[in-house]
Design a protein around this motif. Structure first.
Motif, PDB file in Angstrom:
ATOM      1  N   MET A 217      65.129  38.331  91.255  1.00 52.65           N
ATOM      2  CA  MET A 217      64.118  39.304  90.819  1.00 52.65           C
ATOM      3  C   MET A 217      64.079  40.449  91.830  1.00 52.65           C
ATOM      4  O   MET A 217      64.139  40.231  93.042  1.00 52.65           O
ATOM      5  N   CYS A 218      63.981  41.724  91.371  1.00 44.77           N
ATOM      6  CA  CYS A 218      63.976  42.879  92.235  1.00 44.77           C
ATOM      7  C   CYS A 218      62.587  43.067  92.844  1.00 44.77           C
ATOM      8  O   CYS A 218      61.618  42.414  92.480  1.00 44.77           O
ATOM      9  N   GLU A 219      62.516  44.015  93.796  1.00 45.58           N
ATOM     10  CA  GLU A 219      61.251  44.258  94.492  1.00 45.58           C
ATOM     11  C   GLU A 219      60.169  44.732  93.543  1.00 45.58           C
ATOM     12  O   GLU A 219      59.010  44.349  93.650  1.00 45.58           O
ATOM     13  N   LEU A 220      60.544  45.588  92.565  1.00 47.16           N
ATOM     14  CA  LEU A 220      59.571  46.094  91.593  1.00 47.16           C
ATOM     15  C   LEU A 220      58.950  44.946  90.796  1.00 47.16           C
ATOM     16  O   LEU A 220      57.722  44.845  90.665  1.00 47.16           O
ATOM     17  N   GLY A 221      59.792  44.070  90.250  1.00 46.22           N
ATOM     18  CA  GLY A 221      59.279  42.953  89.458  1.00 46.22           C
ATOM     19  C   GLY A 221      58.431  42.000  90.278  1.00 46.22           C
ATOM     20  O   GLY A 221      57.439  41.461  89.798  1.00 46.22           O
ATOM     21  N   GLU A 222      58.825  41.764  91.564  1.00 47.16           N
ATOM     22  CA  GLU A 222      58.061  40.850  92.407  1.00 47.16           C
ATOM     23  C   GLU A 222      56.655  41.377  92.657  1.00 47.16           C
ATOM     24  O   GLU A 222      55.675  40.632  92.613  1.00 47.16           O
ATOM     25  N   LYS A 223      56.538  42.700  92.915  1.00 39.49           N
ATOM     26  CA  LYS A 223      55.218  43.289  93.146  1.00 39.49           C
ATOM     27  C   LYS A 223      54.341  43.165  91.899  1.00 39.49           C
ATOM     28  O   LYS A 223      53.145  42.869  91.984  1.00 39.49           O
ATOM     29  N   LEU A 224      54.913  43.414  90.725  1.00 42.34           N
ATOM     30  CA  LEU A 224      54.126  43.317  89.492  1.00 42.34           C
ATOM     31  C   LEU A 224      53.676  41.882  89.238  1.00 42.34           C
ATOM     32  O   LEU A 224      52.520  41.634  88.873  1.00 42.34           O
ATOM     33  N   ARG A 225      54.586  40.905  89.410  1.00 43.79           N
ATOM     34  CA  ARG A 225      54.230  39.520  89.124  1.00 43.79           C
ATOM     35  C   ARG A 225      53.136  39.027  90.083  1.00 43.79           C
ATOM     36  O   ARG A 225      52.167  38.398  89.668  1.00 43.79           O
TER      37      ARG A 225
ATOM     38  N   GLY B 197      52.642  55.289  92.165  1.00 44.27           N
ATOM     39  CA  GLY B 197      53.668  56.135  92.771  1.00 44.27           C
ATOM     40  C   GLY B 197      54.823  55.352  93.384  1.00 44.27           C
ATOM     41  O   GLY B 197      55.997  55.558  93.031  1.00 44.27           O
ATOM     42  N   PRO B 198      54.576  54.400  94.347  1.00 45.11           N
ATOM     43  CA  PRO B 198      55.689  53.653  94.936  1.00 45.11           C
ATOM     44  C   PRO B 198      56.468  52.828  93.920  1.00 45.11           C
ATOM     45  O   PRO B 198      57.671  52.659  94.050  1.00 45.11           O
ATOM     46  N   LEU B 199      55.776  52.306  92.887  1.00 47.47           N
ATOM     47  CA  LEU B 199      56.486  51.506  91.889  1.00 47.47           C
ATOM     48  C   LEU B 199      57.395  52.373  91.031  1.00 47.47           C
ATOM     49  O   LEU B 199      58.504  51.980  90.678  1.00 47.47           O
ATOM     50  N   LEU B 200      56.930  53.593  90.689  1.00 50.07           N
ATOM     51  CA  LEU B 200      57.777  54.490  89.898  1.00 50.07           C
ATOM     52  C   LEU B 200      59.010  54.901  90.694  1.00 50.07           C
ATOM     53  O   LEU B 200      60.075  55.148  90.130  1.00 50.07           O
ATOM     54  N   ALA B 201      58.877  54.968  92.037  1.00 44.39           N
ATOM     55  CA  ALA B 201      60.032  55.313  92.860  1.00 44.39           C
ATOM     56  C   ALA B 201      61.087  54.210  92.840  1.00 44.39           C
ATOM     57  O   ALA B 201      62.271  54.463  93.064  1.00 44.39           O
ATOM     58  N   LEU B 202      60.662  52.956  92.577  1.00 40.59           N
ATOM     59  CA  LEU B 202      61.601  51.841  92.515  1.00 40.59           C
ATOM     60  C   LEU B 202      62.299  51.734  91.170  1.00 40.59           C
ATOM     61  O   LEU B 202      63.281  51.016  91.039  1.00 40.59           O
ATOM     62  N   TYR B 203      61.761  52.432  90.158  1.00 37.22           N
ATOM     63  CA  TYR B 203      62.352  52.326  88.815  1.00 37.22           C
ATOM     64  C   TYR B 203      63.613  53.178  88.750  1.00 37.22           C
ATOM     65  O   TYR B 203      63.612  54.345  89.118  1.00 37.22           O
ATOM     66  N   PRO B 204      64.749  52.645  88.314  1.00 36.75           N
ATOM     67  CA  PRO B 204      66.001  53.418  88.287  1.00 36.75           C
ATOM     68  C   PRO B 204      65.918  54.556  87.286  1.00 36.75           C
ATOM     69  O   PRO B 204      65.288  54.448  86.243  1.00 36.75           O
ATOM     70  N   SER B 205      66.560  55.691  87.651  1.00 36.82           N
ATOM     71  CA  SER B 205      66.545  56.856  86.762  1.00 36.82           C
ATOM     72  C   SER B 205      67.310  56.607  85.477  1.00 36.82           C
ATOM     73  O   SER B 205      66.996  57.156  84.433  1.00 36.82           O
ATOM     74  N   ALA B 206      68.334  55.765  85.517  1.00 37.17           N
ATOM     75  CA  ALA B 206      69.118  55.430  84.306  1.00 37.17           C
ATOM     76  C   ALA B 206      69.445  53.952  84.364  1.00 37.17           C
ATOM     77  O   ALA B 206      70.202  53.515  85.217  1.00 37.17           O
ATOM     78  N   PRO B 207      68.816  53.103  83.499  1.00 36.99           N
ATOM     79  CA  PRO B 207      69.100  51.664  83.519  1.00 36.99           C
ATOM     80  C   PRO B 207      70.580  51.391  83.271  1.00 36.99           C
ATOM     81  O   PRO B 207      71.260  52.098  82.534  1.00 36.99           O
ATOM     82  N   SER B 208      71.036  50.359  83.951  1.00 36.10           N
ATOM     83  CA  SER B 208      72.444  49.968  83.790  1.00 36.10           C
ATOM     84  C   SER B 208      72.677  49.414  82.394  1.00 36.10           C
ATOM     85  O   SER B 208      71.849  48.712  81.846  1.00 36.10           O
ATOM     86  N   LEU B 209      73.792  49.765  81.819  1.00 37.25           N
ATOM     87  CA  LEU B 209      74.145  49.314  80.481  1.00 37.25           C
ATOM     88  C   LEU B 209      75.356  48.411  80.569  1.00 37.25           C
ATOM     89  O   LEU B 209      76.189  48.525  81.491  1.00 37.25           O
ATOM     90  N   PRO B 210      75.530  47.488  79.618  1.00 41.48           N
ATOM     91  CA  PRO B 210      76.708  46.622  79.633  1.00 41.48           C
ATOM     92  C   PRO B 210      77.967  47.431  79.419  1.00 41.48           C
ATOM     93  O   PRO B 210      77.960  48.464  78.749  1.00 41.48           O
ATOM     94  N   PRO B 211      79.086  47.037  80.054  1.00 43.73           N
ATOM     95  CA  PRO B 211      80.336  47.793  79.913  1.00 43.73           C
ATOM     96  C   PRO B 211      80.778  47.795  78.461  1.00 43.73           C
ATOM     97  O   PRO B 211      80.565  46.852  77.716  1.00 43.73           O
ATOM     98  N   PRO B 212      81.401  48.931  78.030  1.00 42.54           N
ATOM     99  CA  PRO B 212      81.856  49.004  76.636  1.00 42.54           C
ATOM    100  C   PRO B 212      82.985  48.032  76.369  1.00 42.54           C
ATOM    101  O   PRO B 212      83.737  47.633  77.262  1.00 42.54           O
TER     102      PRO B 212
END
Length: 285
Positions: A1-9, A66-81
């Motif tokens: 789990m990433c830092e963002l998810g841990e803080k929310l949980r 504010g700090p949580l939005l900074a942890l959110y990626p600008s473009a979520p990773s997508l599965p390879p084509p």
């Protein structure tokens, strides 16, 4: 789990909320909040909408967005084509299309065109900052624990830093006194003076008659609880305030808000399970 998810949980557990309850309060699907806590950004909608969901969730949990939005990626990773399927040789057709396209492009460049008119749009106005107000709380008697929307602020007398305005839930707790809870509208700097009502002492016979091999959990405030024995789950959920849960020993107890759970072991009052708002796990042999 990433830092963002841990803080929310962790913030949700301190509030004593399940995913379903939080989703109902935000009018969202529980899968959206679960994806945020598990950092499965590919399951969320476009980033602008997902960041709005994250901001609303952070405000519900009493967190600074504010700090949580900074942890959110600008473009979520997508599965390879998927790898391209093998195709038949099409180079003659591709060559012909390339030549035809070249002819059209040359004609486009040579065709006279009127001058383009550039229209400059004014920049969008900056978003308005949310209004913030201070909150002063006094109690009779003093020394009561103060919670705002389930988040521990300190003890009375108390003056908070500027808080975001809106409808909030204020709760005061003090040992020996009945908890006091009320809804307030924080639309200005607010000062409150509240009187606590003493609780009636429990009958002396009740403590003496408590079996020595029993654990009693008195729920004095909202808290998520999980009770297990040897890997078997005996209870999990958010019990009603004022209820008592009785279990045979030994058991293991985890609480999201230990300051709201009083422990009585073999008829002896051990006090609150832990500090308010700090999740803890304890074993009672």
């Amino acid at each position: 789990m990433c830092e963002l998810g841990e803080k929310l949980r962790e913030a949700r557990e301190r509030r004593g909320l399940s995913l379903g309850e939080a989703a109902r309060q935000l009018a969202l699907k529980a899968e959206v909040l679960e994806a945020l806590e598990e950092c499965r950004f590919e399951r969320l909608p476009e980033p602008a909408l997902a960041r709005g969901y994250l901001r609303r969730y952070a405000l519900l949990l009493g967190l600074d967005p504010g700090p949580l939005l900074a942890l959110y990626p600008s473009a979520p990773s997508l599965p390879p084509p998927a790898p391209p399927r093998p195709r038949r040789a099409l180079w003659p057709w591709l060559l012909a299309l390339a030549l035809l396209g070249g002819l059209f492009y040359a004609g486009f460049l040579l065709w006279p065109r009127p001058p383009e008119k550039v229209v400059e749009l004014p920049p969008p106005p900056p978003p308005e900052a949310p209004s913030r107000y201070t909150l002063r709380v006094q109690s009779d008697p003093p020394g009561a624990r103060v919670y705002l929307d389930g988040f521990y602020l300190g003890q009375t007398p108390l003056e908070t830093p500027p808080l975001e305005g809106g409808e909030r839930v204020l709760r005061l707790e003090r040992p020996g006194y009945a908890p006091l809870e009320r809804r307030i509208l924080l639309d200005r700097n607010l000062s409150l003076s509240l009187a606590l009502t003493p609780e009636k002492p429990p009958p002396q016979e009740a403590a003496e008659e408590a079996p020595a091999n029993k654990l009693v959990l008195k729920v004095e405030g909202r808290s998520w609880l999980r009770v297990t024995r040897g890997g078997e789950r005996l209870y999990e959920g958010i019990p009603e305030v004022g209820s008592e849960l009785v279990f045979d020993l030994p058991v293991e107890v985890r609480s999201g808000n230990p300051g709201a759970v009083r422990v009585i072991l073999g008829g002896k009052d051990l006090g609150p399970m832990g500090e308010p708002g700090i999740p803890v796990t304890r074993r009672y042999p």
